[in-house]
Design an enzyme around this catalytic site. Structure first.
Site: not given
Ligand code: COA
Length: 260
Positions: A111, A114, A134
């Site tokens: 998102g 997007e 996704e």
């Molecule tokens: N929705 C909800 N929470 C999210 C999030 C999302 N899309 N992306 C990150 N967060 C949260 C994590 O759960 C974490 O929360 P916590 O500290 O309470 O556990 C916090 O943000 C930090 O993220 P973290 O994963 O620990 O950071 P990172 O540097 O290790 O990794 C990313 C960064 C972006 C690679 C990883 O957070 C990620 O893959 N996020 C999801 C991306 C995604 O799939 N987006 C599409 C959603 S449809």
């Protein structure tokens, strides 16, 4: 409306909207979409505002996607409603009558990617990362990714990004036309400000009609779009700024536009 998830500031006629959930990498929950809608409406309706810069709080992320904790509990019906509700916000941004620039300061995923695509331009800092992950979650893009990405970068590249879920660097985003520019991290906002200041020095009605011609034209056949453009081209001849702009050129002086 008071905001919990975003910051809203007006400085030198520019609106700065900052998504402000850094501990969740600025993930978009429903409340954030509602606040964004309100903030963009305020910016659009304020005649003193020349443009908007949208960015994310913190060092790591623009927006790391829709809030997965909210997504995980949706049903087919509520998920569709969520997608349609958030799309209203993205369509509003896309149809703004003043330029909107996404200042992409880190992860722009799902998102988040997007959301940048609903903005008129994307400026990426060197550490920015774009992607549509996704498929890693058993989902498909639900905020316009399957529609806006191919329009921006072409069908083949869009399908590759959407189906592999791969993240790409700022350089790659620039190479494929997803990012307009790449800047050093510390120059991200000033680069966006420079673009807006250049646009603000032009004839305001002409800028507004150009945004409308491009946005609406993208949804038409070429013949319809060319006709739509011709109508707006005719309309711009009713403005004082058109008379001033052409006269100033002939008189070899700088035009003074009034936005009329
Ligand atoms: N929705 C909800 N929470 C999210 C999030 C999302 N899309 N992306 C990150 N967060 C949260 C994590 O759960 C974490 O929360 P916590 O500290 O309470 O556990 C916090 O943000 C930090 O993220 P973290 O994963 O620990 O950071 P990172 O540097 O290790 O990794 C990313 C960064 C972006 C690679 C990883 O957070 C990620 O893959 N996020 C999801 C991306 C995604 O799939 N987006 C599409 C959603 S449809």
């Amino acid at each position: 409306m008071s905001y919990k998830n975003i910051l809203f500031e007006i400085k030198n006629k520019i609106v700065y909207i900052t998504i402000n959930r850094p501990d969740k990498l600025n993930a978009l929950n429903s409340e954030t979409f509602t606040e964004l809608h309100d903030a963009f409406t305020k910016a659009n309706e304020d005649i003193g505002v020349v443009g908007v810069i949208l960015t994310g709080s913190g060092e790591k992320a623009f927006v790391a996607g829709a809030d997965i904790t909210e997504l995980a509990v949706q049903t087919p019906v509520t998920a569709k409603e969520f997608a349609l509700r958030s799309e209203v916000v993205l369509c509003y941004i896309e149809r703004m009558s003043k330029p909107v620039i996404a200042a992409v300061n880190g992860f722009a995923l799902g998102g988040g990617c997007e959301l940048t695509m609903a903005c008129h331009m994307r400026v990426a800092s060197e550490n920015a990362k774009f992607g549509q992950p996704e498929v890693n979650l058993g989902l498909i893009a639900g905020n316009g990714g399957t529609q806006r990405l191919p329009r921006l970068v072409g069908k083949g590249r869009a399908i590759e990004l959407l189906c592999t879920g791969d993240m790409i660097s700022a350089e790659e985003a620039y190479r494929i036309g997803l990012a307009n520019k790449i800047t050093k991290k510390e120059e991200l906002i000033s680069t966006c400000e420079k673009i807006l200041s250049t646009i603000a020095s032009k004839a305001p009605v002409a800028v507004k009609l150009t945004l409308e011609a491009v946005q609406s034209g993208m949804e038409m056949t070429l013949a319809e779009g060319l006709n739509f453009e011709a109508n707006l081209f005719g309309l711009v001849f009713s403005t004082d700024d058109m008379k001033e702009g052409t006269k100033a050129f002939i008189e070899k002086r700088k035009a003074e536009f009034k936005g009329k």
